[in-house]
Design a protein around this motif. Structure first.
Motif, PDB file in Angstrom:
ATOM      1  N   ASN A   1       0.846  -1.189   0.000  1.00  0.00           N
ATOM      2  CA  ASN A   1       0.000   0.000   0.000  1.00  0.00           C
ATOM      3  C   ASN A   1       0.885   1.244   0.000  1.00  0.00           C
ATOM      4  N   ILE A   2       0.755   2.048  -1.056  1.00  0.00           N
ATOM      5  CA  ILE A   2       1.612   3.222  -1.209  1.00  0.00           C
ATOM      6  C   ILE A   2       1.402   4.222  -0.075  1.00  0.00           C
ATOM      7  N   ASN A   3       0.161   4.458   0.285  1.00  0.00           N
ATOM      8  CA  ASN A   3      -0.111   5.441   1.330  1.00  0.00           C
ATOM      9  C   ASN A   3       0.472   5.007   2.672  1.00  0.00           C
ATOM     10  N   ARG A   4       0.403   3.714   2.948  1.00  0.00           N
ATOM     11  CA  ARG A   4       0.977   3.204   4.193  1.00  0.00           C
ATOM     12  C   ARG A   4       2.492   3.389   4.200  1.00  0.00           C
ATOM     13  N   SER A   5       3.130   3.113   3.064  1.00  0.00           N
ATOM     14  CA  SER A   5       4.584   3.283   2.973  1.00  0.00           C
ATOM     15  C   SER A   5       4.975   4.748   3.131  1.00  0.00           C
ATOM     16  N   ARG A   6       4.226   5.632   2.517  1.00  0.00           N
ATOM     17  CA  ARG A   6       4.512   7.065   2.645  1.00  0.00           C
ATOM     18  C   ARG A   6       4.388   7.516   4.096  1.00  0.00           C
ATOM     19  N   LYS A   7       3.377   6.991   4.767  1.00  0.00           N
ATOM     20  CA  LYS A   7       3.161   7.366   6.167  1.00  0.00           C
ATOM     21  C   LYS A   7       4.284   6.835   7.045  1.00  0.00           C
ATOM     22  N   ARG A   8       4.675   5.582   6.830  1.00  0.00           N
ATOM     23  CA  ARG A   8       5.750   4.987   7.623  1.00  0.00           C
ATOM     24  C   ARG A   8       7.060   5.750   7.463  1.00  0.00           C
ATOM     25  N   MET A   9       7.326   6.187   6.240  1.00  0.00           N
ATOM     26  CA  MET A   9       8.583   6.875   5.953  1.00  0.00           C
ATOM     27  C   MET A   9       8.488   8.379   6.163  1.00  0.00           C
ATOM     28  N   ASP A  10       7.277   8.839   6.442  1.00  0.00           N
ATOM     29  CA  ASP A  10       7.036  10.260   6.683  1.00  0.00           C
ATOM     30  C   ASP A  10       7.499  11.107   5.497  1.00  0.00           C
ATOM     31  N   VAL A  11       7.071  10.679   4.302  1.00  0.00           N
ATOM     32  CA  VAL A  11       7.387  11.420   3.080  1.00  0.00           C
ATOM     33  C   VAL A  11       6.115  11.597   2.264  1.00  0.00           C
ATOM     34  N   MET A  16      11.388   5.962  -5.166  1.00  0.00           N
ATOM     35  CA  MET A  16      11.336   4.958  -6.232  1.00  0.00           C
ATOM     36  C   MET A  16      10.471   3.786  -5.801  1.00  0.00           C
ATOM     37  N   LEU A  17       9.722   3.243  -6.745  1.00  0.00           N
ATOM     38  CA  LEU A  17       9.026   1.988  -6.521  1.00  0.00           C
ATOM     39  C   LEU A  17       9.542   0.984  -7.541  1.00  0.00           C
ATOM     40  N   GLN A  18      10.135  -0.111  -7.045  1.00  0.00           N
ATOM     41  CA  GLN A  18      10.629  -1.170  -7.923  1.00  0.00           C
ATOM     42  C   GLN A  18       9.566  -2.256  -8.037  1.00  0.00           C
ATOM     43  N   PHE A  19       9.335  -2.686  -9.264  1.00  0.00           N
ATOM     44  CA  PHE A  19       8.243  -3.618  -9.554  1.00  0.00           C
ATOM     45  C   PHE A  19       8.796  -4.916 -10.129  1.00  0.00           C
ATOM     46  N   ASP A  31      -1.068  -3.761 -16.666  1.00  0.00           N
ATOM     47  CA  ASP A  31      -2.123  -3.072 -15.915  1.00  0.00           C
ATOM     48  C   ASP A  31      -1.582  -2.566 -14.582  1.00  0.00           C
ATOM     49  N   ALA A  32      -0.792  -3.412 -13.921  1.00  0.00           N
ATOM     50  CA  ALA A  32      -0.228  -3.012 -12.631  1.00  0.00           C
ATOM     51  C   ALA A  32       0.694  -1.811 -12.791  1.00  0.00           C
ATOM     52  N   LEU A  33       1.519  -1.834 -13.823  1.00  0.00           N
ATOM     53  CA  LEU A  33       2.448  -0.729 -14.045  1.00  0.00           C
ATOM     54  C   LEU A  33       1.719   0.555 -14.455  1.00  0.00           C
ATOM     55  N   LYS A  34       0.625   0.411 -15.176  1.00  0.00           N
ATOM     56  CA  LYS A  34      -0.159   1.604 -15.524  1.00  0.00           C
ATOM     57  C   LYS A  34      -0.780   2.222 -14.276  1.00  0.00           C
ATOM     58  N   HIS A  35      -1.202   1.371 -13.348  1.00  0.00           N
ATOM     59  CA  HIS A  35      -1.729   1.892 -12.078  1.00  0.00           C
ATOM     60  C   HIS A  35      -0.626   2.591 -11.292  1.00  0.00           C
ATOM     61  N   ILE A  36       0.559   1.992 -11.274  1.00  0.00           N
ATOM     62  CA  ILE A  36       1.692   2.613 -10.581  1.00  0.00           C
ATOM     63  C   ILE A  36       2.043   3.951 -11.233  1.00  0.00           C
ATOM     64  N   THR A  37       1.942   4.004 -12.567  1.00  0.00           N
ATOM     65  CA  THR A  37       2.205   5.261 -13.271  1.00  0.00           C
ATOM     66  C   THR A  37       1.185   6.323 -12.880  1.00  0.00           C
ATOM     67  N   GLY A  43       1.690  12.174  -7.786  1.00  0.00           N
ATOM     68  CA  GLY A  43       2.728  12.707  -6.917  1.00  0.00           C
ATOM     69  C   GLY A  43       3.081  11.828  -5.739  1.00  0.00           C
ATOM     70  N   LYS A  44       2.611  10.580  -5.744  1.00  0.00           N
ATOM     71  CA  LYS A  44       2.885   9.685  -4.620  1.00  0.00           C
ATOM     72  C   LYS A  44       4.178   8.886  -4.810  1.00  0.00           C
ATOM     73  N   ILE A  45       4.638   8.793  -6.051  1.00  0.00           N
ATOM     74  CA  ILE A  45       5.879   8.096  -6.390  1.00  0.00           C
ATOM     75  C   ILE A  45       6.678   8.998  -7.324  1.00  0.00           C
ATOM     76  N   LYS A  46       7.971   9.116  -7.081  1.00  0.00           N
ATOM     77  CA  LYS A  46       8.788   9.966  -7.946  1.00  0.00           C
ATOM     78  C   LYS A  46       9.269   9.232  -9.194  1.00  0.00           C
ATOM     79  N   THR A  47       9.683   7.968  -9.040  1.00  0.00           N
ATOM     80  CA  THR A  47      10.174   7.208 -10.188  1.00  0.00           C
ATOM     81  C   THR A  47       9.695   5.762 -10.113  1.00  0.00           C
TER      82      THR A  47
END
Length: 236
Positions: A1-11, A16-19, A31-37, A43-47
């Motif tokens: 969960n991206i939001n959970r990771s952002r909260k844990r890291m306080d960012v 980067m998200l590696q897939f 489909d998964a990569l399009k969702h990540i894009t 603005g939740k993932i930089k790269t």
């Protein structure tokens, strides 16, 4: 969960998200990569990056407009598969390679020079999963005797520059096409490799060094013919 990771890291955004995707027969990775894009555009993932994708799938992903910045792949003097096909695509598209297995779990070091691991208790133990894995790579590439010849070549270069075999091994891969970085594993309190790692940045291999290492590497088999492209060792 991206939001959970952002909260844990306080960012506000992950750098980067590696897939990774296990089964190419299931095209759901697009489909998964399009969702990540989409998350990147929010603005939740930089790269967005990949791990252990092969050249064909990387090309498909790029053709679908996914903004991939890097692919993390196994790459060493023994395993030169990324340079066979993928590096050319990366050079054309700007994707970078992040390498692991570059010192082969420690096999590419003085510790294994002039040893015979086939004789019980005669040499250093292959006592980690990484050492056992990369010993199998050595066997596929050409065997222990040929690997010893490679270590001798690396030792000669290392003595010339006053560094370790491992430092030379990493520098050689960093000099390869499209390689942007290399990961060196540590075991806290056991092996941290700080001195050897720092030496990589100041080491400059000359043409003679590069040619001698390439010649020693080329004496082994082409692992593309035996294992397949990058990541195929995990999908056999």
């Amino acid at each position: 969960n991206i939001n959970r990771s952002r909260k844990r890291m306080d960012v506000s955004a992950l750098d980067m998200l590696q897939f990774h995707w296990w089964d190419y027969a299931n095209p759901g990775y697009l489909d998964a990569l399009k969702h990540i894009t989409d998350l990147k555009e929010e603005g939740k993932i930089k790269t967005v990056a990949l791990t252990n994708f092969d050249t064909d799938r990387l090309q498909i992903i790029l053709e679908n407009g996914i903004p991939i910045v890097s692919n993390q792949v196994q790459h060493s003097i023994v395993d030169m598969r990324p340079q066979r096909r993928m590096a050319e695509l990366c050079q054309l598209t700007g994707v970078k390679l992040i390498t692991y297995g570059t010192v082969m779990g420690g096999l590419l070091s003085e510790k294994f020079l002039d040893t015979n691991v086939s004789i019980p208790f005669a040499g250093p133990p292959l006592n980690t999963p990484s050492l056992q894995k990369y010993k199998r790579m050595v066997d596929a590439w050409g065997g222990w005797s040929l690997f010893q010849a490679l270590l001798q070549t690396l030792k000669k270069v290392s003595l010339k520059h006053g560094v370790s075999i491992s430092t030379v091994a990493v520098r050689y891969i960093l000099n390869q096409t499209s390689v942007a970085g290399s990961m060196v594993g540590v075991r806290l309190g056991l092996s941290e490799h700080i001195k050897d790692t720092n030496a990589i940045f100041s080491l400059e291999l000359d043409e003679e060094d590069m040619n001698s290492i390439t010649e020693a590497s080329n004496k082994g088999r082409n692992l593309m013919d035996i294992i397949g492209d990058c990541g195929d060792e995990y999908r056999a």
